[in-house]
Design an enzyme around this catalytic site. Structure first.
Site, PDB file in Angstrom:
ATOM      1  N   ASP A  42       0.840  -1.198   0.000  1.00 12.50           N
ATOM      2  CA  ASP A  42       0.000   0.000   0.000  1.00 12.50           C
ATOM      3  C   ASP A  42       0.878   1.252   0.000  1.00 12.50           C
ATOM      4  O   ASP A  42       1.763   1.411   0.836  1.00 12.50           O
ATOM      5  CB  ASP A  42      -0.907   0.003   1.232  1.00 12.50           C
ATOM      6  CG  ASP A  42      -2.104   0.925   1.060  1.00 12.50           C
ATOM      7  OD1 ASP A  42      -1.908   2.086   0.666  1.00 12.50           O
ATOM      8  OD2 ASP A  42      -3.238   0.478   1.311  1.00 12.50           O
ATOM      9  N   SER A  91      -7.122   4.432  -1.436  1.00 12.69           N
ATOM     10  CA  SER A  91      -6.859   3.001  -1.275  1.00 12.69           C
ATOM     11  C   SER A  91      -8.088   2.150  -1.559  1.00 12.69           C
ATOM     12  O   SER A  91      -7.960   1.000  -2.007  1.00 12.69           O
ATOM     13  CB  SER A  91      -6.347   2.709   0.137  1.00 12.69           C
ATOM     14  OG  SER A  91      -5.046   3.209   0.311  1.00 12.69           O
ATOM     15  N   THR A 144      -8.029  -1.767   1.985  1.00 14.54           N
ATOM     16  CA  THR A 144      -7.569  -2.818   1.075  1.00 14.54           C
ATOM     17  C   THR A 144      -8.161  -4.173   1.392  1.00 14.54           C
ATOM     18  O   THR A 144      -8.780  -4.798   0.513  1.00 14.54           O
ATOM     19  CB  THR A 144      -6.028  -2.880   1.049  1.00 14.54           C
ATOM     20  OG1 THR A 144      -5.532  -1.621   0.578  1.00 14.54           O
ATOM     21  CG2 THR A 144      -5.542  -3.982   0.120  1.00 14.54           C
ATOM     22  N   GLU A 260      -1.134  -7.784   2.566  1.00 15.98           N
ATOM     23  CA  GLU A 260      -0.932  -6.344   2.403  1.00 15.98           C
ATOM     24  C   GLU A 260       0.109  -5.819   3.379  1.00 15.98           C
ATOM     25  O   GLU A 260      -0.024  -5.976   4.597  1.00 15.98           O
ATOM     26  CB  GLU A 260      -2.225  -5.558   2.613  1.00 15.98           C
ATOM     27  CG  GLU A 260      -2.014  -4.064   2.285  1.00 15.98           C
ATOM     28  CD  GLU A 260      -3.125  -3.147   2.762  1.00 15.98           C
ATOM     29  OE1 GLU A 260      -3.307  -2.093   2.128  1.00 15.98           O
ATOM     30  OE2 GLU A 260      -3.792  -3.465   3.768  1.00 15.98           O
ATOM     31  N   ASP A 265       2.232   2.721   3.304  1.00 18.38           N
ATOM     32  CA  ASP A 265       1.366   3.878   3.052  1.00 18.38           C
ATOM     33  C   ASP A 265       1.318   4.816   4.245  1.00 18.38           C
ATOM     34  O   ASP A 265       1.393   6.045   4.097  1.00 18.38           O
ATOM     35  CB  ASP A 265      -0.039   3.365   2.731  1.00 18.38           C
ATOM     36  CG  ASP A 265      -1.055   4.473   2.558  1.00 18.38           C
ATOM     37  OD1 ASP A 265      -0.882   5.293   1.640  1.00 18.38           O
ATOM     38  OD2 ASP A 265      -2.034   4.522   3.330  1.00 18.38           O
ATOM     39  N   ASP A 307      -1.306   0.002  -4.734  1.00 15.27           N
ATOM     40  CA  ASP A 307      -2.569   0.611  -5.135  1.00 15.27           C
ATOM     41  C   ASP A 307      -2.356   2.056  -5.598  1.00 15.27           C
ATOM     42  O   ASP A 307      -3.148   2.595  -6.359  1.00 15.27           O
ATOM     43  CB  ASP A 307      -3.584   0.563  -3.989  1.00 15.27           C
ATOM     44  CG  ASP A 307      -2.988   1.004  -2.650  1.00 15.27           C
ATOM     45  OD1 ASP A 307      -1.781   1.313  -2.585  1.00 15.27           O
ATOM     46  OD2 ASP A 307      -3.738   1.033  -1.658  1.00 15.27           O
ATOM     47  N   HIS A 308      -1.244   2.671  -5.157  1.00 15.89           N
ATOM     48  CA  HIS A 308      -0.896   4.056  -5.493  1.00 15.89           C
ATOM     49  C   HIS A 308       0.426   4.349  -4.819  1.00 15.89           C
ATOM     50  O   HIS A 308       0.970   3.496  -4.106  1.00 15.89           O
ATOM     51  CB  HIS A 308      -1.965   5.035  -4.972  1.00 15.89           C
ATOM     52  CG  HIS A 308      -2.265   4.844  -3.516  1.00 15.89           C
ATOM     53  ND1 HIS A 308      -1.409   5.285  -2.519  1.00 15.89           N
ATOM     54  CD2 HIS A 308      -3.297   4.223  -2.880  1.00 15.89           C
ATOM     55  CE1 HIS A 308      -1.910   4.941  -1.342  1.00 15.89           C
ATOM     56  NE2 HIS A 308      -3.047   4.294  -1.524  1.00 15.89           N
ATOM     57  N   HIS A 421      -1.760  11.105  -1.444  1.00 13.92           N
ATOM     58  CA  HIS A 421      -1.384  10.204  -2.532  1.00 13.92           C
ATOM     59  C   HIS A 421      -0.959  10.990  -3.761  1.00 13.92           C
ATOM     60  O   HIS A 421      -1.252  12.181  -3.892  1.00 13.92           O
ATOM     61  CB  HIS A 421      -2.571   9.309  -2.917  1.00 13.92           C
ATOM     62  CG  HIS A 421      -3.055   8.428  -1.817  1.00 13.92           C
ATOM     63  ND1 HIS A 421      -4.178   7.628  -1.933  1.00 13.92           N
ATOM     64  CD2 HIS A 421      -2.584   8.215  -0.562  1.00 13.92           C
ATOM     65  CE1 HIS A 421      -4.362   6.955  -0.818  1.00 13.92           C
ATOM     66  NE2 HIS A 421      -3.416   7.304   0.037  1.00 13.92           N
TER      67      HIS A 421
END
Length: 460
Positions: A42, A91, A144, A260, A265, A307-308, A421
């Site tokens: 993440d 997310s 997630t 995950e 993140d 995811d980013h 993000h």
């Protein structure tokens, strides 16, 4: 003699060719992997894997050693959500794209832009008779994992999402992460309900060694997310949980598992490079374990992406052509934990050096003392009998955390452009059965749709 030698040579060549052909027939790869492990780093944009290479580098050698990320990189992926949310995903939309192959709005959990539920790869795997596992370092009802396990119009509906896990309990065989706050509530004790449905419940890592293989498992190890890897009792907890999950869900029909590395993140959102590298190290160790697993179980596919990207993290800042990760390698505590400890003790040179695992300058020590000193406004609040007695302490802790991060950023020459993000493409890593299907440039929905095709059709 020459003729005889030629005949013998040709005979050996033909025999060798036939043996090669037989060997090729024996190792023809099945079109559908028995086991599929999807991993989400993440927030893990390309700067994080580059940083991990240098963080992990052995300074005693001239070369910069490759990492597990370098040797398993196969492509890149775009991350944009549905047009209604622009180009920068959250997310929830990012995970729904990876779980269901559908572009949706930011905040959506397993639903499309019309807020209708969409099938996820975990659900498809379960319908095909595979066992399923979910291992995360956030709470298990965070964006997630929820996007693989649930359907909700808003990611912030944490209690609703947790409740839905009970309603769909047959979909899950092994779930680990955090989340006491959402599962043991005044209005409802979901842990007890899971136990009534036949689940084993554990609330500490030691419990992983005592599980019965024939019963499903839910494990919650903290109130919300787990501690930072740097601060946890098990700094490689993602690897530990992943190994336990695989051991539990291995079976003849195969399994699907979501893993995950949630807190890469969180390190990005906090602009905390020390914590982020601790999370990246945990993820790297997990991948290295999975490389060994796939070597012994070649019918397994592992695919990892993000995811980013988070934080606009840069290696180098303020016009300096340098990034210096060496101070990070020895850190034993996250900046958050350092701030917590400094709040409760006198800030001395010796104690601060011990916490940071490097010698602070006089200027750095002064920054910490200044951050801890209550402001005039805080002193006035306390003198007026402010009923919120911890207000001053909370402000001081945040100030200490910020000061600690800035010290580490300056030492490493780390830069950040945002606490949110970004829309940049993210790397894709894959190995094992059918891993070549992920080569090149993808978009996130393509990754999910490829996994759907590798799982196969429910009707077959």
């Amino acid at each position: 003699m020459k003729k005889k030698f030629t005949v013998v040579a040709v005979t050996l060549l033909v025999t060798a060719c036939n043996a090669t052909q037989v060997s090729k027939v024996e190792v023809i790869e099945p079109s559908h992997p028995k086991n599929i492990i999807m991993i989400v780093g993440d927030g893990m944009g390309p700067a994080y894997t580059s940083a991990y290479r240098y963080f992990n580098d052995d300074p005693n050698t001239a070369e910069i050693e490759d990492t597990v990320f370098d040797r398993t990189l196969v492509g890149m992926s775009s991350t944009y959500p549905a047009p209604v949310s622009g180009y920068v995903t959250d997310s929830a939309a990012g995970a729904t794209a990876l779980s269901a192959g559908v572009k949706t709005y930011n905040g959506a959990i397993g639903v499309d832009v019309n807020k209708q539920p969409v099938e996820t790869v975990l659900e498809r795997a379960k319908s095909l008779g595979k066992k399923t596992g979910v291992v995360v370092t956030s709470q298990i009802n965070h964006a997630t994992p929820a996007s693989f396990m649930a359907h909700n119009v808003e990611r912030g509906n944490y209690n609703e999402i947790a409740d839905s896990y009970i309603e769909n309990y047959t979909n899950y065989d092994f779930v680990l992460g955090g989340g006491w706050k959402f599962f043991i509530r005044e209005d409802r004790n979901l842990v007890t309900e899971f136990q009534d449905l036949g689940f084993q419940y554990i609330d500490e890592y030691a419990g992983l060694a005592t599980l019965q293989k024939d019963k499903p498992v839910i494990g919650l190890f903290d109130e919300v997310g787990l501690p930072w890897a740097l601060d946890d009792s098990d700094p490689s907890r993602l690897k530990t949980m992943t190994k336990a999950a695989i051991k539990h869900i291995e079976n003849e029909q195969g399994f699907f598992m979501l893993v995950e590395a949630s807190q890469v993140d969180w390190g990005g959102h906090s602009n905390d490079i020390a914590a982020a590298m601790g999370e990246m190290r945990d993820l790297a160790m997990t991948l290295e374990y999975l490389e060994e697993y796939v070597a012994n179980h070649p019918d397994t596919l592992v695919v990892l992406t993000a995811d980013h990207s988070t934080g606009g993290f840069t290696l180098g800042s303020d016009g300096k052509y340098s990034w210096l990760p060496e101070v990070l390698r020895n850190m034993q505590h996250s900046p958050s934990k350092i701030a917590e400890k400094l709040l409760d003790a006198e800030i001395t040179q010796e104690y601060a050096d011990e916490l940071f695992s490097f010698t602070l300058t006089a200027e750095e020590l002064a920054q910490l003392k200044e951050a801890k000193a209550p402001s005039q406004e805080e002193q006035q609040l306390d003198s007026k009998g402010n009923p919120y007695a911890d207000t001053s302490a909370n402000i001081q802790k945040k100030a200490l955390y910020t000061a600690a991060k800035h010290i580490v950023d300056k030492r490493t020459i780390t830069g950040w452009t945002t606490g949110a993000h970004t829309a940049i493409d993210v790397p894709v890593f894959a190995f094992g059965s059918q891993s070549e299907r992920f080569n090149g440039l993808n978009t996130n929905t393509n990754i999910a749709n490829t996994v759907f095709s590798l799982l196969g059709d429910k009707s077959k």
